[in-house]
Design a protein around this motif. Structure first.
Motif, PDB file in Angstrom:
ATOM      1  N   THR A 158     -12.097  11.064 -10.153  1.00 48.61           N
ATOM      2  CA  THR A 158     -13.611  10.598 -10.941  1.00 48.61           C
ATOM      3  C   THR A 158     -14.659  10.738 -10.159  1.00 48.61           C
ATOM      4  O   THR A 158     -15.758  10.311 -10.515  1.00 48.61           O
ATOM      5  CB  THR A 158     -13.180   9.504 -11.699  1.00 48.61           C
ATOM      6  OG1 THR A 158     -13.230   8.403 -10.873  1.00 48.61           O
ATOM      7  CG2 THR A 158     -11.946   9.312 -12.508  1.00 48.61           C
ATOM      8  N   PRO A 216       0.728  -1.246   0.079  1.00 50.01           N
ATOM      9  CA  PRO A 216      -0.003   0.031  -0.075  1.00 50.01           C
ATOM     10  C   PRO A 216       0.799   1.221  -0.088  1.00 50.01           C
ATOM     11  O   PRO A 216       0.267   2.417  -0.168  1.00 50.01           O
ATOM     12  CB  PRO A 216      -0.716   0.019   1.359  1.00 50.01           C
ATOM     13  CG  PRO A 216      -0.018  -0.886   2.013  1.00 50.01           C
ATOM     14  CD  PRO A 216       0.650  -1.922   1.224  1.00 50.01           C
ATOM     15  N   ALA A 217       2.067   1.206   0.093  1.00 46.54           N
ATOM     16  CA  ALA A 217       2.998   2.230  -0.011  1.00 46.54           C
ATOM     17  C   ALA A 217       3.617   2.464  -1.336  1.00 46.54           C
ATOM     18  O   ALA A 217       4.621   3.313  -1.333  1.00 46.54           O
ATOM     19  CB  ALA A 217       4.168   2.282   1.121  1.00 46.54           C
ATOM     20  N   ASP A 218       3.159   1.638  -2.161  1.00 43.41           N
ATOM     21  CA  ASP A 218       3.722   1.787  -3.454  1.00 43.41           C
ATOM     22  C   ASP A 218       3.368   2.886  -4.222  1.00 43.41           C
ATOM     23  O   ASP A 218       2.085   3.210  -4.430  1.00 43.41           O
ATOM     24  CB  ASP A 218       3.451   0.491  -4.470  1.00 43.41           C
ATOM     25  CG  ASP A 218       3.703   0.468  -5.712  1.00 43.41           C
ATOM     26  OD1 ASP A 218       4.226   1.788  -6.253  1.00 43.41           O
ATOM     27  OD2 ASP A 218       3.788  -0.631  -6.539  1.00 43.41           O
ATOM     28  N   PRO A 219       4.296   4.083  -4.536  1.00 45.46           N
ATOM     29  CA  PRO A 219       3.826   4.871  -4.964  1.00 45.46           C
ATOM     30  C   PRO A 219       3.154   5.002  -6.378  1.00 45.46           C
ATOM     31  O   PRO A 219       2.152   5.724  -6.923  1.00 45.46           O
ATOM     32  CB  PRO A 219       5.192   6.002  -5.369  1.00 45.46           C
ATOM     33  CG  PRO A 219       6.392   5.237  -4.642  1.00 45.46           C
ATOM     34  CD  PRO A 219       5.767   3.848  -4.350  1.00 45.46           C
ATOM     35  N   GLU A 220       3.074   3.886  -7.063  1.00 35.12           N
ATOM     36  CA  GLU A 220       2.438   3.914  -8.491  1.00 35.12           C
ATOM     37  C   GLU A 220       1.005   3.594  -8.049  1.00 35.12           C
ATOM     38  O   GLU A 220       0.186   4.116  -8.606  1.00 35.12           O
ATOM     39  CB  GLU A 220       3.210   2.631  -9.269  1.00 35.12           C
ATOM     40  CG  GLU A 220       2.690   2.654 -10.654  1.00 35.12           C
ATOM     41  CD  GLU A 220       1.741   1.436 -10.880  1.00 35.12           C
ATOM     42  OE1 GLU A 220       1.251   1.341 -11.804  1.00 35.12           O
ATOM     43  OE2 GLU A 220       1.803   0.421  -9.980  1.00 35.12           O
ATOM     44  N   ILE A 221       0.842   2.564  -7.158  1.00 24.02           N
ATOM     45  CA  ILE A 221      -0.438   2.257  -6.763  1.00 24.02           C
ATOM     46  C   ILE A 221      -1.248   3.516  -6.224  1.00 24.02           C
ATOM     47  O   ILE A 221      -2.349   3.806  -6.411  1.00 24.02           O
ATOM     48  CB  ILE A 221      -0.751   0.956  -5.794  1.00 24.02           C
ATOM     49  CG1 ILE A 221      -2.051   0.552  -5.948  1.00 24.02           C
ATOM     50  CG2 ILE A 221      -0.395   1.282  -4.610  1.00 24.02           C
ATOM     51  CD1 ILE A 221      -2.368  -0.964  -6.356  1.00 24.02           C
ATOM     52  N   LEU A 222      -0.409   4.607  -5.145  1.00 20.53           N
ATOM     53  CA  LEU A 222      -1.065   5.517  -4.741  1.00 20.53           C
ATOM     54  C   LEU A 222      -1.580   6.512  -5.967  1.00 20.53           C
ATOM     55  O   LEU A 222      -2.407   7.131  -5.740  1.00 20.53           O
ATOM     56  CB  LEU A 222      -0.210   5.989  -3.703  1.00 20.53           C
ATOM     57  CG  LEU A 222       0.219   5.189  -2.341  1.00 20.53           C
ATOM     58  CD1 LEU A 222       1.124   5.946  -1.794  1.00 20.53           C
ATOM     59  CD2 LEU A 222      -0.938   4.995  -1.489  1.00 20.53           C
ATOM     60  N   GLU A 223      -0.710   6.653  -6.657  1.00 24.92           N
ATOM     61  CA  GLU A 223      -0.799   7.581  -7.960  1.00 24.92           C
ATOM     62  C   GLU A 223      -2.161   7.077  -8.568  1.00 24.92           C
ATOM     63  O   GLU A 223      -2.908   7.952  -9.012  1.00 24.92           O
ATOM     64  CB  GLU A 223       0.126   7.439  -8.811  1.00 24.92           C
ATOM     65  CG  GLU A 223       0.147   8.287 -10.161  1.00 24.92           C
ATOM     66  CD  GLU A 223       0.162   9.817  -9.589  1.00 24.92           C
ATOM     67  OE1 GLU A 223       0.785  10.364  -8.464  1.00 24.92           O
ATOM     68  OE2 GLU A 223      -0.548  10.887 -10.235  1.00 24.92           O
ATOM     69  N   ARG A 224      -2.367   5.712  -8.834  1.00 31.24           N
ATOM     70  CA  ARG A 224      -3.550   5.339  -9.293  1.00 31.24           C
ATOM     71  C   ARG A 224      -4.819   5.701  -8.541  1.00 31.24           C
ATOM     72  O   ARG A 224      -6.055   6.059  -9.003  1.00 31.24           O
ATOM     73  CB  ARG A 224      -3.434   3.751  -9.610  1.00 31.24           C
ATOM     74  CG  ARG A 224      -3.106   3.526 -11.059  1.00 31.24           C
ATOM     75  CD  ARG A 224      -2.970   1.812 -11.163  1.00 31.24           C
ATOM     76  NE  ARG A 224      -4.194   0.882 -10.417  1.00 31.24           N
ATOM     77  CZ  ARG A 224      -4.032  -0.282 -10.624  1.00 31.24           C
ATOM     78  NH1 ARG A 224      -2.956  -0.760 -10.844  1.00 31.24           N
ATOM     79  NH2 ARG A 224      -4.954  -0.966 -10.110  1.00 31.24           N
ATOM     80  N   VAL A 225      -4.562   5.332  -7.142  1.00 30.33           N
ATOM     81  CA  VAL A 225      -5.751   6.048  -6.145  1.00 30.33           C
ATOM     82  C   VAL A 225      -6.054   7.356  -6.517  1.00 30.33           C
ATOM     83  O   VAL A 225      -7.328   7.849  -6.504  1.00 30.33           O
ATOM     84  CB  VAL A 225      -5.404   5.672  -4.712  1.00 30.33           C
ATOM     85  CG1 VAL A 225      -6.589   6.079  -3.858  1.00 30.33           C
ATOM     86  CG2 VAL A 225      -4.962   4.379  -4.549  1.00 30.33           C
ATOM     87  N   LEU A 226      -5.122   8.353  -6.576  1.00 29.89           N
ATOM     88  CA  LEU A 226      -5.268   9.809  -6.701  1.00 29.89           C
ATOM     89  C   LEU A 226      -6.047  10.165  -8.091  1.00 29.89           C
ATOM     90  O   LEU A 226      -6.927  10.616  -8.043  1.00 29.89           O
ATOM     91  CB  LEU A 226      -3.839  10.631  -6.602  1.00 29.89           C
ATOM     92  CG  LEU A 226      -3.328  10.618  -5.226  1.00 29.89           C
ATOM     93  CD1 LEU A 226      -2.206  11.322  -5.478  1.00 29.89           C
ATOM     94  CD2 LEU A 226      -4.151  11.238  -4.403  1.00 29.89           C
ATOM     95  N   VAL A 227      -5.615   9.339  -9.038  1.00 23.13           N
ATOM     96  CA  VAL A 227      -6.127   9.450 -10.220  1.00 23.13           C
ATOM     97  C   VAL A 227      -7.762   8.878 -10.104  1.00 23.13           C
ATOM     98  O   VAL A 227      -8.561   9.756 -10.836  1.00 23.13           O
ATOM     99  CB  VAL A 227      -5.585   8.628 -11.464  1.00 23.13           C
ATOM    100  CG1 VAL A 227      -6.278   8.666 -12.615  1.00 23.13           C
ATOM    101  CG2 VAL A 227      -4.179   9.304 -11.595  1.00 23.13           C
ATOM    102  N   ALA A 228      -7.827   7.920  -9.831  1.00 21.79           N
ATOM    103  CA  ALA A 228      -9.258   7.300  -9.293  1.00 21.79           C
ATOM    104  C   ALA A 228     -10.129   8.358  -8.599  1.00 21.79           C
ATOM    105  O   ALA A 228     -11.175   8.682  -9.013  1.00 21.79           O
ATOM    106  CB  ALA A 228      -9.313   5.846  -8.651  1.00 21.79           C
ATOM    107  N   LEU A 229      -9.597   8.904  -7.519  1.00 23.90           N
ATOM    108  CA  LEU A 229     -10.330   9.796  -6.678  1.00 23.90           C
ATOM    109  C   LEU A 229     -10.885  10.894  -7.356  1.00 23.90           C
ATOM    110  O   LEU A 229     -11.876  11.619  -7.264  1.00 23.90           O
ATOM    111  CB  LEU A 229      -9.522  10.384  -5.254  1.00 23.90           C
ATOM    112  CG  LEU A 229      -9.571   9.187  -4.228  1.00 23.90           C
ATOM    113  CD1 LEU A 229      -8.541   9.433  -3.270  1.00 23.90           C
ATOM    114  CD2 LEU A 229     -10.923   9.013  -3.528  1.00 23.90           C
TER     115      LEU A 229
END
Ligand SMILES: Nc1nc2c(ncn2[C@@H]2O[C@H](COP(=O)(O)OP(=O)(O)O)[C@@H](O)[C@H]2O)c(=O)[nH]1
Ligand SMILES: [Mg+2]
Lengths: 122, 201
Positions: free
Chosen positions: A121, A106-119
């Motif tokens: 929307t 959950p601390a993977d910057p790539e997955i966190l970036e995906r969460v930010l992009v999703a949020l």
């Protein structure tokens, strides 16, 4: 624990092609499940006859991934009991995991970036 | 293929914890942003004799019901589902928080400035566990509004812990808090990303 006084579960064929899943006496889940683990009903599970609580869990997972936490809330059962039910269903092949096989950091910057992009929307 | 690429209808579940004292607005916030009506999981716990009277050497036990809120936001196009857990803020539930904080993206500590001290256990827990967290001050009508700086000082927060104000009833506000938390988690994950050099040699 509600499952404590039961006999161990088995999968055995009954008259006809449908296996019968009997419920379990174990109090520990054999699968590595946590609150956030996602499961879904499998095609194979649709042909199985399931004991009542397993059947309810199965039906709640017919329409896609459901988390252990949500299942526990909907079934009004303790999380630990739901983990045991799910372990039975996963072992029997009635349910399958519905998440990546690789543990997500959950601390993977790539997955966190995906969460930010999703949020964005939302 | 990235290990995160969703296959079939598989989703990557990510936990977010919403902690805070009683009545601070946890259930309200989960409900404001969740795509389902918030569910509650009740766990009945038997608490061992610590602090309770003994009778003839037999430990007294007490049971208590812990209610945890659950909500979710699914992003099928992104292969993600955010699982939101609202959890009570008392120290005696720390054992439960361990489960929740394990593998969580981070935590929102909701604060009501009338009872700032209710946030102490959660702040202490997440700091010790190095779980990314922020403070979201839920503004109730007619309450004195402390500045973020005053809240930061009163809670003894580290300089890099974000303090925001929010309205737990508002979806937009809850979304902003979630975005701030994920951004904060991301900055912590890449703490030493070099700044672009100002003047190339
Ligand atoms: N005025 C106002 N009331 C709020 C706000 N957030 C929550 N409430 C109310 O405060 C009460 C407690 O909120 P609740 O979400 O149940 O708190 P919890 O115990 O942390 O889950 C409820 O009656 C909410 O409607 C807010 O931002 N402003
Ligand atoms: Mg509540």
């Amino acid at each position: 624990m509600r499952t404590g006084d039961r006999t161990p579960w088995v999968v055995e064929p009954v008259s006809g092609p449908r296996p019968y899943v009997v419920t379990g006496g174990r109090t520990h889940s054999t699968h590595d499940l946590d609150l956030a683990s996602l499961v879904k009903a499998s095609q194979a599970g649709r042909g199985m006859e399931l004991e009542s609580e397993h059947e309810l869990a199965f039906r709640l997972c017919l329409h896609g991934p459901v988390s252990v936490a949500e299942l526990a809330a909907r079934m009004r059962l303790p999380v630990q009991v739901v983990k045991v039910l799910l372990s039975d269903l996963l072992s029997a092949g009635a349910m399958v995991p519905a998440m990546p096989t690789v543990t997500v950091n959950p601390a993977d910057p790539e997955i966190l970036e995906r969460v930010l992009v999703a949020l964005r929307t939302l | 293929m990235s290990p995160y690429a969703p296959s079939d209808d598989a989703l990557t579940p990510l936990k977010i914890v919403i902690a805070g004292g009683f009545g601070v607005g946890k259930t309200t916030m989960v409900g404001a942003v969740s795509e389902i009506e918030p569910l509650s999981t009740e766990e009945t716990l038997t608490i061992a004799s610590a602090g309770l009277d003994r009778l003839d050497g037999i430990d007294c036990k007490a049971t208590t019901t812990v209610t945890m809120d659950f909500g979710r936001i699914t992003f099928p196009a992104h292969g993600l589902v955010l699982l939101l857990f609202g959890t009570p803020g008392q120290e005696r539930f720390w054992f439960m928080w361990d489960d929740l904080a394990h593998g969580a993206v981070g935590a929102i500590v909701l604060v009501d400035t009338r009872r700032l001290q209710d946030a102490f256990p959660a702040v202490e827990f997440f700091e010790r566990r190095a779980t990314p967290f922020l403070i979201a001050v839920n503004h109730f009508d007619g309450t004195h509004r402390y500045t973020p700086l005053e809240v930061r000082e009163a809670l003894g927060l580290r300089a890099d812990t974000p303090v925001l104000t929010c309205d737990a009833r508002s979806r937009e506000s809850a979304r902003a808090v979630l975005t701030a938390l994920v951004g904060h988690a991301q900055r912590l994950a890449v703490p030493h990303r070099p700044l672009p050099s100002a003047s190339p040699a």
